[in-house]
Motif scaffolding. Structure first.
Motif, mmCIF file in Angstrom:
data_model
loop_
_atom_site.group_PDB
_atom_site.id
_atom_site.type_symbol
_atom_site.label_atom_id
_atom_site.label_comp_id
_atom_site.label_asym_id
_atom_site.label_seq_id
_atom_site.Cartn_x
_atom_site.Cartn_y
_atom_site.Cartn_z
ATOM 1 N N LEU A 105 50.348 9.899 -52.266
ATOM 2 C CA LEU A 105 51.283 8.693 -52.488
ATOM 3 C C LEU A 105 52.761 9.065 -51.507
ATOM 4 N N LYS A 106 52.606 10.545 -51.381
ATOM 5 C CA LYS A 106 54.078 11.087 -50.837
ATOM 6 C C LYS A 106 53.653 11.357 -49.361
ATOM 7 N N CYS A 107 52.268 11.150 -48.769
ATOM 8 C CA CYS A 107 51.865 11.406 -47.387
ATOM 9 C C CYS A 107 51.455 10.259 -46.856
ATOM 10 N N GLY A 108 52.013 9.740 -45.760
ATOM 11 C CA GLY A 108 51.661 8.781 -44.682
ATOM 12 C C GLY A 108 50.736 9.491 -43.769
ATOM 13 N N MET A 109 49.419 9.092 -43.392
ATOM 14 C CA MET A 109 48.509 9.622 -42.325
ATOM 15 C C MET A 109 48.257 8.853 -41.128
ATOM 16 N N VAL A 110 48.465 9.336 -40.152
ATOM 17 C CA VAL A 110 48.148 8.414 -38.791
ATOM 18 C C VAL A 110 47.068 9.329 -38.071
ATOM 19 N N PHE A 111 46.029 8.712 -37.948
ATOM 20 C CA PHE A 111 44.628 9.275 -37.423
ATOM 21 C C PHE A 111 44.789 9.029 -35.794
ATOM 22 N N GLN A 112 43.637 9.964 -35.359
ATOM 23 C CA GLN A 112 43.349 9.795 -33.981
ATOM 24 C C GLN A 112 42.858 8.590 -33.586
ATOM 25 N N ASP A 113 42.169 7.877 -34.398
ATOM 26 C CA ASP A 113 41.318 6.735 -34.044
ATOM 27 C C ASP A 113 41.894 5.453 -34.557
ATOM 28 N N PHE A 114 42.964 5.419 -34.960
ATOM 29 C CA PHE A 114 43.624 4.163 -35.585
ATOM 30 C C PHE A 114 43.129 3.663 -37.082
ATOM 31 N N ASN A 115 41.946 3.536 -36.951
ATOM 32 C CA ASN A 115 41.351 3.281 -38.433
ATOM 33 C C ASN A 115 41.947 2.029 -39.071
ATOM 34 N N LEU A 116 42.301 1.039 -38.330
ATOM 35 C CA LEU A 116 42.690 -0.405 -38.746
ATOM 36 C C LEU A 116 41.549 -0.910 -39.270
ATOM 37 N N TRP A 117 41.904 -1.881 -40.105
ATOM 38 C CA TRP A 117 40.777 -2.860 -40.571
ATOM 39 C C TRP A 117 40.561 -3.992 -39.616
#
Length: 287
Positions: A105-117
């Motif tokens: 809960l203390k970490c925000g993660m941004v991925f290489q491939d967006f991973n949006l719904w």
């Protein structure tokens, strides 16, 4: 100015200061997939407000390191502490699972491939975490989401769907989605590597703004200009270990390990005489 910069400035002025407590502390972190030892006992401390970039060849363990920090991968062993929540990896039981959840809960993660719904609108993507995971009321989640979308320059796209926006816009939505959880630490896993060159600048601009505002960040990237201009530290990683941990200028201009020098020769620009910036005082580092 970040907290660590303020401490350094006061030290330079001759003022006695107490070093800040690390927001992130990882000790002897190991991760194996069968006989493949991907992380071989890495340790790091990151102060609040620091921006740390991880560079290194593909397969060196950079992404696995990020994914272990927020438990998208289960570490084999080691200790992870973020914001006072401590998880002793490799153990089991209620206390460990509680610490794991707190750290996530203390970490925000941004991925290489967006991973949006893909079936949810931009604003629905941003509010999903706060509403579903944290149980926040939709009204307050929407207000924060609208403010975050304005922050990343996408307030006029809130009702669009991922299939209707560009890759750079998708990545900025992903950043807003991560920030909506109000994290203490942001993790970026090569956030620009899947983007067309003309879209990279907008994403890096948002990340630079976050750094200026004091967000603590660990960034896996090959954007050397970003590392030089924004990061407090640059770490070179290879074969599951941290080989060098220096200020970016020092690492790029005076790498200590031959493995680091070989890597930098491939990613720093070449001079007319055929030599690399890392061999010539770094005069040709990218702007």
């Amino acid at each position: 100015m970040t907290e660590i910069d303020e401490v350094e400035a006061m030290s330079d002025a001759g003022t006695t200061v107490t070093p800040p407590t690390a927001l992130v502390k990882v000790t002897d972190l190991r991760k194996s997939f069968g006989r493949n030892h991907v992380l071989r006992g890495v340790s790091i401390e990151v102060q609040k407000g620091e921006v740390v970039v991880l560079i290194g060849p593909s397969g060196s363990g950079k992404s696995t390191f990020l994914r272990c920090i927020n438990f998208l991968e289960e570490p084999t062993s080691g200790v992870i502490s973020i914001g006072g929540s401590v998880a002793h990896c490799g153990t089991h039981g209620k206390a460990y699972r509680s610490a794991e959840r707190e750290i996530r809960l203390k970490c925000g993660m941004v991925f290489q491939d967006f991973n949006l719904w893909p079936h949810k609108s931009v604003i629905e993507n941003v509010i999903e975490g706060p509403v579903v995971v944290k149980g926040e009321k939709s009204q307050s989640a929407v207000l924060r989401a609208e403010a975050l979308l304005e922050k990343v320059g996408l307030s006029d796209h809130k009702d669009f769907f991922p299939g209707q926006i560009s890759g750079g816009q998708k990545q900025r939505v992903a950043i807003a989605r991560a920030l909506a959880m109000q994290p203490e630490l942001m993790l970026f896993d090569e956030p620009t590597s899947a983007l067309d060159p003309e879209l990279i600048g907008d994403v890096l601009s948002v990340m630079k703004d976050l750094a200026t505002e004091g967000m603590t960040m660990i960034v896996v990237t090959h954007e050397m200009g970003f590392a030089r201009d924004v990061a407090n530290r640059a770490i070179f990683m290879d074969e599951g270990v941290f080989l060098e941990d220096e200020k970016p200028g020092e690492l790029f201009l005076h790498p200590k390990h031959e493995r680091t020098r070989r890597f930098l020769r491939h990613i720093l620009p070449e001079r007319d005489d055929g030599r690399m910036a890392s061999e010539t005082g770094g005069a040709d580092l990218p702007e």
